[in-house]
Design a protein around this motif. Structure first.
Motif: not given
Length: 1370
Positions: A112, A153, A171
């Motif tokens: 990420d 992401s 998230r």
């Protein structure tokens, strides 16, 4: 991508590593015998590839595995592992089992922009880990069954892609939305195109770009087969790799293909791009098998050309760049490594590469990773011992399935099939991102404050629930004392849904005060679905009760295709009778059941069989051709393809929404009952107009104004074929007035006229439905629906306009088979309050039922009972007050409308018109009344069971109400329709078995219900007709689709005599190609939960005595005269010699025949795990050329028919190499061929078939199927079957001609004249050899073919023929 045919080197996998997620595969040329033990997620999507089996937990071992690896490679002359924490080298710092690792492997990994590492497994689970300590951050289930293919992401959320959906979560694991699309199937990859948009692709021809902010599709782009398996991007291009071994470069703004790099001849396994370099690895096709390409193909994207490839002797599977470092690659292999030596541009590796990435900081260095658990760093320029060091990955026998590299290139993450995640880094404190975004953590739990024992203010609700460590709670009943009961949840109040505001995936709404706070009352015994005043989503309320099951014989039967299409599909399994079914693999096949009903109406069948006109697209002619096929077939299936082709060309049908797209029939939003009733209304009017020549040719209707005029006529006439005639009179005058009392109002008042019509409709609807507001909304949902429902003011207000049209276009008035069989002549009288009367005569072919209000009129009164006859009578002779224009008053005035019937048809067609919840409730209440009467066995029924069912307002006290005579509605008052003990009782069915209709002299009619076997008196008056139930069309409801239509038909004696050679009548269920015999009670049995009636037909009992049912074939020898059906007479090239009258063929003569085809739709297929191809949908072919050659005489082999078929449909592929048809050959404006219409060519062939000639050809069964004509088997001489051994391959015409005739044909392209002549010669050769020697000759031919691999010597192979499946290797 399909990688179940990936070849492997010899000896893989080792015997001590069982494959966790693959099955044994057939051997591939020069490769191993089994699939690798695990595959990355973009390779694991085939049906045979399942989840890895359960395996014991293997804790990581630091020392044992390393020693095992060193010993293993020491025996191979390898070098030992590097010292820990060497500068710039990778060491393992963490090794954990992920969530679900005991059952599923790690299918994808993704770093990420925060210090997070995301993992997705084969079970659809996603887990996030924080930092190098791999602290679990969040864990959630993204999909219940499908594996996670890729994770991307975004700034504020996380995307996870599965096979059929795209899930978006915060998230923290909170779901935001899940995007699904009918076009999303077998999705494979995705890529960000902007901060708020992604592009998604897979093994299909659609690439979808989605806006994540608006949660909607931005655009959908068609790509070439076989789709997209890998996405990469540069600043200039979007690069997409596919399983055909190609990399396509697309323009990011338009998504148009700019360049195509054909990297590998077999398939592509992986590629990556960095700077101006693009590197690929894949497979080659050698000797009809797939083998690993030992070269990594390198392309310079500045010049779009290939440069020197990177040679390896291992099997490369995946590759990637690491963009921070220059000239450095990471390569991952799928199989165990081998030591290699090389020089120059060849990169030498000692393991089997699976993944590959560049590492540019360290010049000329590569990182290679093997799937069995090793990776190494080597120099590309020199093979020094320091660059040959091996790094073990402790997979404990599992396979490396995924890996990713952080943006700083300081961390490598590996996932294996055993469920372990391995993290390697270049130091003790690596970071995933150079400038990471801050990570949001959960709020820490606040400690509970102690409560004093004497505290009387603190509420008990803050005390947490304490669960005992041993034993159970008192509320946990033992299993033997409890019983699982299904409790359907109450639907949410529509007012709450209307006022609810969404925040992410949570809805907030104000408490309306209807229920107690935090409490939901329910009763397990009497709970029913709430039927309040809210209008359901669908017209009759789509139910999804899991306990409602549809019998298998009523469900839609899907066609399953093999490599031969429908050649080996067993239709006889679904049809044991001699009647013919209709196939469903063509668009707009929803009308199959209605076509069967029309076929079994003897008068319509005989009338259409006798009809033939010169119009190209005539529905009457096409129905006659279809009925002729249904007559000739004995238990086999037919196609209505030619009829539906003509139906699609009519612009009015498309404008009315009757022409559906290829996949629209299964759309849940399609209202099939309304669609089929509109289709029936349009068909009757169209066929009537064609047969009476009242309709202008569609070729002459070039303006949209004419088409719109016809549409308005269709909606306003309500199926009436003749124009209206208007007369008027007053109370003072006894003879007709010279001036019409009704005319078109002035132009300035036209808008007012429309408003008046609308008010009239609403006013009449209020009178019919008792002022129910919801009923008005349902009736007025569709434009023109109110005018269709009851022949009211629309007929009168447009009558003069229709007279003006009739004056402009002369109309020949005469009856047709439609009006003779179904037509009802009605005289409508409008009387103004001033005394002016206006009369209009019209014809209608359909009766639309209008339902009265049957709900209770008081708190203690039962619902009203209406029999079918009374409702039918009220629908035909309806009296109502409407608003219409009066010339005497010179304004709109209330008029009283009265309808009188002048004639009774021989067949009554009744549209049920169940359009809203009130109509649905009417049928349900009438059935329950009949059942209640039957149960009480008296003329009176239990009225209390129906009290209060009509109230639409729910009682505020619910089922707890104890007030006597409460006039509000309760849940306990709902009608229970679950009792089916009277389903087979004809006395409990609202649809009667028979009707007696009496027409009086004053125009009124009397309708009585009878049985179907009531005695008909011999002295029956002409104005009395007895009817019996003939057919019922039902809509079978299904939750996820629009359902399907079936027909229950009472087939008469004449049909059984022709088909079964018996004299009887029998009811049958027609469900497309599935035909079953049923009893009479099942034919009229209605179940409003899943079997809803759409149309009911009543037939006159003695109809055969009053009608001439003689059938005369309309196709004569005139169709063989020169110039019949010729289109381009000025510029045509005559390629045949017409027959003279003395040369006309006779019964038993042999002629040669061949046809060529073009493709209107490409074939859809998929590649199975065993390498075989599975057909999803066959290609849609259309006949383009038909050739018939003489079979004897002086002009033997000379064609007398060689027609090129002109078509208006879009041609996808001309198949020139195999058909000989070039673009432009079928275009009327530029073709020099002999162009003809499909209909004229069809009747030529039909004449030859009816004459009894025999056709010699190759693959004629498929030719006749596409032409859509039925030919008896004794008239077909097929060389495919003559020279064939059972259970062996079919032999092509080209090989048969070479072997038996010693000639080479089809050298450059196919020609139907040459093919038909060759088939004739082969048949004569067959006769010459004789029955005694033909078997041995065929056996020798098969042996010769196997030796030569069925290739003809000295003839170049032109490739695979896409028409082989159709023409059986023509």
């Amino acid at each position: 991508m399909d990688f179940n045919r990936i070849p492997l080197p010899h000896g893989y996998p080792p015997t001590n590593i069982p494959p966790p997620n693959a099955q044994p595969m057939p051997p591939v040329s020069g490769m191993g015998q089994q699939m690798p033990p695990g595959l990355p997620p973009h390779l694991q999507h085939r049906p045979m590839m399942g989840h890895p089996p359960h395996h014991p937990h293997h804790p990581p071992h630091a020392g044992g595995d390393s020693m095992m690896m060193q010993d293993q490679f020491r025996n191979q002359g390898m070098f030992s592992a590097p010292p820990p924490h060497a500068e710039g080298e990778f060491t393992e710092i963490h090794n954990i089992m992920v969530d679900g690792g005991d059952r599923f492997g790690v299918s994808t990994l993704s770093f990420d922009t925060q210090e997070l590492l995301w993992m997705g497994n084969q079970g659809g689970h996603v887990t996030g880990y924080y930092g190098i300590e791999m602290q679990k951050y969040v864990s959630f289930q993204a999909h219940m069954s499908e594996d996670i293919r890729q994770i991307v992401s975004l700034d504020r959320s996380l995307l996870s892609l599965t096979k059929s959906s795209l899930a978006c979560h915060l998230r923290q694991g909170i779901p935001i939305f899940t995007y699904r699309n009918p076009a999303m199937h077998n999705m494979q990859c995705m890529m960000r195109t902007s901060p708020s948009s992604v592009i998604v692709g897979g093994h299909q021809t659609k690439v979808i770009e989605l806006d994540m902010e608006k949660q909607e599709e931005i655009r959908s782009v068609d790509v070439a087969e076989p789709g997209v398996a890998i996405f990469r991007h540069t600043s200039k291009y979007i690069c997409a790799g596919d399983t055909a071994g190609k990399v396509t470069l697309y323009d990011p703004s338009t998504l148009k293909a700019e360049h195509v790099l054909d990297a590998h001849s077999g398939t592509l396994s992986d590629f990556d791009v960095h700077g101006h370099l693009l590197v690929t690895c894949g497979f080659s096709s050698r000797h009809n098998s797939m083998s690993v390409d030992r070269f990594l193909m390198v392309y310079d994207m500045r010049a779009m050309r290939a440069v020197a490839p990177i040679q390896v002797i291992i099997d490369p599977m995946f590759l990637r760049f690491i963009p921070t470092y220059s000239n450095r690659l990471v390569i991952v292999s799928q199989v165990r490594g081998q030591q290699v030596k090389g020089q120059g541009h060849t990169i030498q590796v000692i393991i089997d590469p699976m993944f590959l990435r560049f590492i540019p900081t360290y010049s000329n260095r590569l990182v290679i990773v093997s799937q069995v658990g090793q990776f190494q760093l080597i120099e590309t320029a020199a093979m020094t011992p320091s660059s040959m060091m091996m790094y073990p990955i402790h997979t404990q026998g599992g396979a490396v399935m995924s890996f990713d590299i952080s943006s700083t290139c300081q961390a490598l993450a590996f996932g294996d099939s055993s469920g372990y995640l391995h993290l390697f880094s270049t130091g003790d404190n690596p970071c995933f991102n150079q400038y990471p975004q801050p990570t949001e953590f959960a709020d820490p739990l606040e400690p509970l404050q102690p409560i004093h024992i004497n505290d009387e203010i603190t509420p008990y609700s803050i005390i947490p629930m304490m669960y005992p460590s041993n034993g159970t709670l008192l509320s946990d009943w033992p299993q033997q004392l409890s019983n699982r009961v299904y409790r359907k949840p109450n639907p949410i109040d529509p007012d709450i849904l209307r006022s609810m505001k969404m925040q992410h995936n949570v809805g907030y709404a104000k408490n309306l005060g209807k229920e107690k706070r935090n409490q939901i009352p329910y009763n397990l015994n009497t709970e029913k679905s709430k039927k309040g005043k809210g209008v359901p989503e669908s017209p009759i309320g789509r139910v999804d009760d899991p306990f409602i099951t549809v019998p298998k014989r009523y469900r839609k039967v899907d066609l399953k295709y093999s490599k031969l299409g429908l050649e080996d599909f067993d239709f006889r399994h679904y049809n044991k009778t001699n009647f013919a079914g209709l196939e469903t693999d063509i668009p707009n096949a929803y009308c199959n059941s209605m076509l069967q009903i029309l076929y079994f109406i003897e008068t319509i069948r005989s009338g259409l069989l006798n009809h033939l006109c010169e119009k190209e697209f005539c529905l009457g002619c096409e129905l006659g051709f279809l009925f002729h096929m249904l007559d000739k077939q004995k238990g086999q299936t037919c196609q209505a393809s030619n009829f539906l082709r003509a139906f699609r060309t009519i612009p009015e049908a498309a404008a009315l929404g009757l022409v559906l797209g290829e996949n629209e029939e299964t759309n849940p939003r399609i209202n099939l009952p309304r669609l089929i009733q509109s289709w029936q209304r349009f068909l009757f009017q169209q066929v009537h107009a064609e047969m009476t020549k009242t309709a202008v040719s569609h070729d002459e209707k070039t303006s949209t104004e004419d088409i719109q005029t016809n549409l308005e006529d269709l909606k306003l006439d309500d199926g009436q074929g003749d124009q209206a005639s208007v007369s008027s009179k007053t109370d003072e005058e006894s003879k007709p007035s010279e001036k019409s009392a009704e005319s078109t109002p002035p132009k300035s008042k036209k808008k007012k006229k429309k408003k008046g019509k609308k008010k009239t409709k609403e006013h009449s609807t209020e009178e019919e439905k008792g002022g129910d507001k919801d009923g008005e909304e349902d009736k007025g949902e569709e434009v023109g629906e109110g005018e269709q429902k009851g022949d009211n003011s629309s007929e009168m207000t447009t009558s003069v306009e229709k007279e003006e049209k009739a004056e402009e276009r002369p109309i020949e008035r005469k009856d047709s088979v439609i009006s003779d069989t179904l037509g009802i002549k009605i005289t409508t009288t409008l009387r103004c309050r001033c005394g002016m009367e206006t009369q209009k005569q019209s014809d209608t072919n359909l009766i639309n039922l209008i339902y009265p209000d049957c709900l209770p009129q008081g708190p203690s009164k039962p619902p009203a009972r209406f029999d079918f006859a009374s409702v039918l009578k009220n629908s035909v002779c309806q009296e109502q007050n409407i608003q219409a224009w009066c010339n005497a008053c010179d304004k709109y005035q209330p008029h009283h409308q009265v309808k009188k019937v002048e004639s009774i048809p021989d067949v009554l067609a009744v549209n049920c018109q169940i359009e809203n919840a009130r109509d649905y409730e009417f049928w349900k209440i009438q059935q329950m009344i009949l059942r209640q009467q039957k149960e009480d066995n008296t003329e009176k029924f239990n009225a209390q069971a129906f009290i209060n069912t009509g109230s639409v307002i729910m009682c505020r006290y619910g089922n707890a109400c104890r007030r006597a005579g409460c006039r509000f509605r309760h849940e306990r008052d709902q009608i229970d329709n679950s009792d089916d003990k009277f389903d087979n009782d004809p006395d409990c069915q609202w649809i009667p078995l028979g009707l007696k209709v009496t027409l009086h002299e004053d125009g009124s009619i009397e309708i009585d219900e009878t049985t179907d076997d009531v005695h008909i008196p011999k002295d029956t008056k002409p104005n009395v007709k007895y009817f019996e139930i003939f057919a019922v069309l039902y809509h079978i409801k299904e939750d996820k689709t629009s359902g399907n239509l079936v027909a229950c038909v009472n087939v008469g004696e004449t049909y059984h005599q022709r088909k079964e050679n018996v004299t009887c009548t029998q009811w049958y269920l027609f469900n497309d190609f599935s035909i079953l015999d049923i009893d009479k009670q099942e034919g009229i049995q209605v179940n409003m939960d899943w079997k809803v009636p759409c149309t009911i037909y009543f037939k006159r009992r003695d109809i055969s005595k009053h009608r001439d049912l003689t059938v005369k074939c309309p196709v004569t020898s005139d169709v063989l005269t020169p110039g019949f059906g010729h289109l381009n007479t000025e510029k045509c090239e005559m390629t045949f010699t017409p027959l003279s009258k003395d040369q006309y063929p006779k019964e038993g003569d042999i002629i040669g025949l061949d046809a060529e085809f073009v493709s209107l739709n490409q074939e859809e297929s998929e590649l199975r795990s065993d390498g075989t191809r599975s057909m999803i949908k066959p290609s849609h072919l259309a006949v383009a050329r038909l050739t018939c050659v003489r079979g004897d005489g002086d002009k033997l082999g000379i064609p007398f028919i060689d027609d090129y078929i002109s078509t208006q449909e879009h041609i996808v592929d001309y198949l020139t190499q195999w058909s000989g048809i070039n673009p432009g050959d079928l275009d009327l404006n530029q073709s020099t061929k002999y162009l003809s219409t499909l209909k004229s060519t069809y009747v030529k062939l039909r004449y030859l078939v009816d004459l009894g000639v025999k056709f010699a050809g190759h693959g004629l069964k498929k030719d006749f199927r596409v032409i859509n004509i039925t030919v008896p088997k004794d008239q077909i001489i097929d060389t495919v079957q003559l020279f064939h051994i059972p259970r062996q391959r079919m032999i092509s015409l080209k090989f048969l001609a070479w072997y038996f005739l010693k000639i080479n044909i089809q050298s450059s392209t196919h020609d139907s004249v040459e093919d038909s002549n060759t088939a004739l010669q082969l048949y004569k050769k067959y006769q010459e050899i004789g029955a005694d020697g033909i078997r041995a000759a065929i056996k020798e031919m098969y042996e010769e073919g196997r030796k030569r691999e069925w290739k003809i010597p000295d003839v170049e192979d032109t490739g695979d023929n896409p028409l082989d499946l159709l023409n059986l290797l023509k």
